[in-house]
Design an enzyme around this catalytic site. Sequence first.
Site, PDB file in Angstrom:
ATOM      1  N   LYS A   1      31.415  36.166  40.480  1.00  0.00           N
ATOM      2  CA  LYS A   1      30.085  36.198  39.853  1.00  0.00           C
ATOM      3  C   LYS A   1      29.859  34.927  39.031  1.00  0.00           C
ATOM      4  O   LYS A   1      28.785  34.326  39.063  1.00  0.00           O
ATOM      5  CB  LYS A   1      29.935  37.455  38.983  1.00  0.00           C
ATOM      6  CG  LYS A   1      29.762  38.724  39.822  1.00  0.00           C
ATOM      7  CD  LYS A   1      29.929  40.013  39.038  1.00  0.00           C
ATOM      8  CE  LYS A   1      29.836  41.225  39.978  1.00  0.00           C
ATOM      9  NZ  LYS A   1      30.192  42.505  39.392  1.00  0.00           N
TER      10      LYS A   1
ATOM     11  N   GLN B   1      31.781  44.731  33.563  1.00  0.00           N
ATOM     12  CA  GLN B   1      32.370  45.153  34.836  1.00  0.00           C
ATOM     13  C   GLN B   1      32.922  46.568  34.729  1.00  0.00           C
ATOM     14  O   GLN B   1      33.628  46.911  33.780  1.00  0.00           O
ATOM     15  CB  GLN B   1      33.479  44.162  35.248  1.00  0.00           C
ATOM     16  CG  GLN B   1      34.090  44.427  36.602  1.00  0.00           C
ATOM     17  CD  GLN B   1      33.138  44.164  37.775  1.00  0.00           C
ATOM     18  OE1 GLN B   1      32.182  43.402  37.662  1.00  0.00           O
ATOM     19  NE2 GLN B   1      33.381  44.814  38.893  1.00  0.00           N
TER      20      GLN B   1
ATOM     21  N   ASP C   1      22.471  44.518  35.256  1.00  0.00           N
ATOM     22  CA  ASP C   1      23.045  45.471  36.211  1.00  0.00           C
ATOM     23  C   ASP C   1      22.081  46.640  36.444  1.00  0.00           C
ATOM     24  O   ASP C   1      22.242  47.386  37.410  1.00  0.00           O
ATOM     25  CB  ASP C   1      24.315  46.059  35.586  1.00  0.00           C
ATOM     26  CG  ASP C   1      25.557  45.721  36.365  1.00  0.00           C
ATOM     27  OD1 ASP C   1      25.432  45.174  37.467  1.00  0.00           O
ATOM     28  OD2 ASP C   1      26.642  46.026  35.856  1.00  0.00           O
TER      29      ASP C   1
HETATM   30  N1  GUN Z   1      31.920  47.475  39.740  1.00  0.00           N
HETATM   31  C1  GUN Z   1      31.671  47.503  41.076  1.00  0.00           C
HETATM   32  N2  GUN Z   1      30.402  47.119  41.338  1.00  0.00           N
HETATM   33  C2  GUN Z   1      29.838  46.853  40.138  1.00  0.00           C
HETATM   34  C3  GUN Z   1      28.523  46.409  39.763  1.00  0.00           C
HETATM   35  O1  GUN Z   1      27.620  46.202  40.575  1.00  0.00           O
HETATM   36  N3  GUN Z   1      28.338  46.264  38.422  1.00  0.00           N
HETATM   37  C4  GUN Z   1      29.314  46.515  37.513  1.00  0.00           C
HETATM   38  N4  GUN Z   1      29.016  46.343  36.230  1.00  0.00           N
HETATM   39  N5  GUN Z   1      30.523  46.918  37.836  1.00  0.00           N
HETATM   40  C5  GUN Z   1      30.787  47.085  39.152  1.00  0.00           C
END
Ligand code: GUN
Length: 298
Positions: free
Chosen positions: A63, A107, A130
């Site tokens: 990311k 995350q 998110d």
């Molecule tokens: N863990 C797996 N996919 C995601 C996501 O799209 N956002 C977040 N914050 N954690 C994740």
Amino acid sequence: MTTTPTTATRTDGGAVFMNGNALRDEILAELKAKIDAEGNPEICLATVLVGDDKPSQIYVKSKGKKALEAGLQSRHVGLPGDIAQADLEAEVQALVDDPTVHGILVQLPLPDGLDAEPVLDLLPPEKDVDGLNERSMGRLVRGKAGHVPCTPRGVMRLLERYGIETSGKKAVVIGRSTLVGLPQVLLLGRKGADATVTLAHSRTADLVETCKDADIIIGAAGIAHLIKAEHVKEGATVIDVGVSRTADGIVGDVDFDAVQAKAAAITPMPGGTGPMTIACLMENTYDAYHMINGTTPA
Ligand code: GUN
């Protein structure tokens, strides 16, 4: 609605191969051009990773890297897995209060013993890139402006890009997570997309029966190779969001080899919805900057 790109490649069985890596690169290049056109304002995505889970480390690193490619800034906050709930909340609150941070991603999942809900709830809707907390989800349900969760947004972008009609079509979403399944149902069913949506899950009595007339199947249950040829109508679109770690490596919810022979369009795993999640995170961060400043995107 765009049409199927003439350059689209096809699988051995003739299905259109919905290439998430290629679409991600297009989206990042478009974002970079927009940010350049706006004079390169500093737009910052902050990622928070708690603990040392290897796959999460890889996702978060990717990311950060893709943010830079899109012309965004990235800031990473790595925290120990044994951090106290109050200390984690203080770290996230500092990012909320920092005017140079526009988007915040915590995350998930958090390590055992930590509660994600109060952490996510600290985020104002503008910075919740998110789209996962209750205010963002509420906005989605109420049809108000806000960030849409990245994976289901990415699925919608793939459908648009490959000219897959949703209006009046039957869609089945398998999986009811807040990360994917629930918002996916809302996005497919809302005005403009206009699909007739069924939400299936691990307790659905007869999944084959539920799926076999569907025009669009979205596998988001996290059950390895759950969706086989028998689930799929000839000519359906099949999108794989599942990620399962097995002895044979990482596999999706879709048995790709069997399903591609019947489907008209299919995502690979990896290289389908995963890269789209990242692309949409960058779009949400760009949108966050404009929401916070009350400005209009280029
Ligand atoms: N863990 C797996 N996919 C995601 C996501 O799209 N956002 C977040 N914050 N954690 C994740």
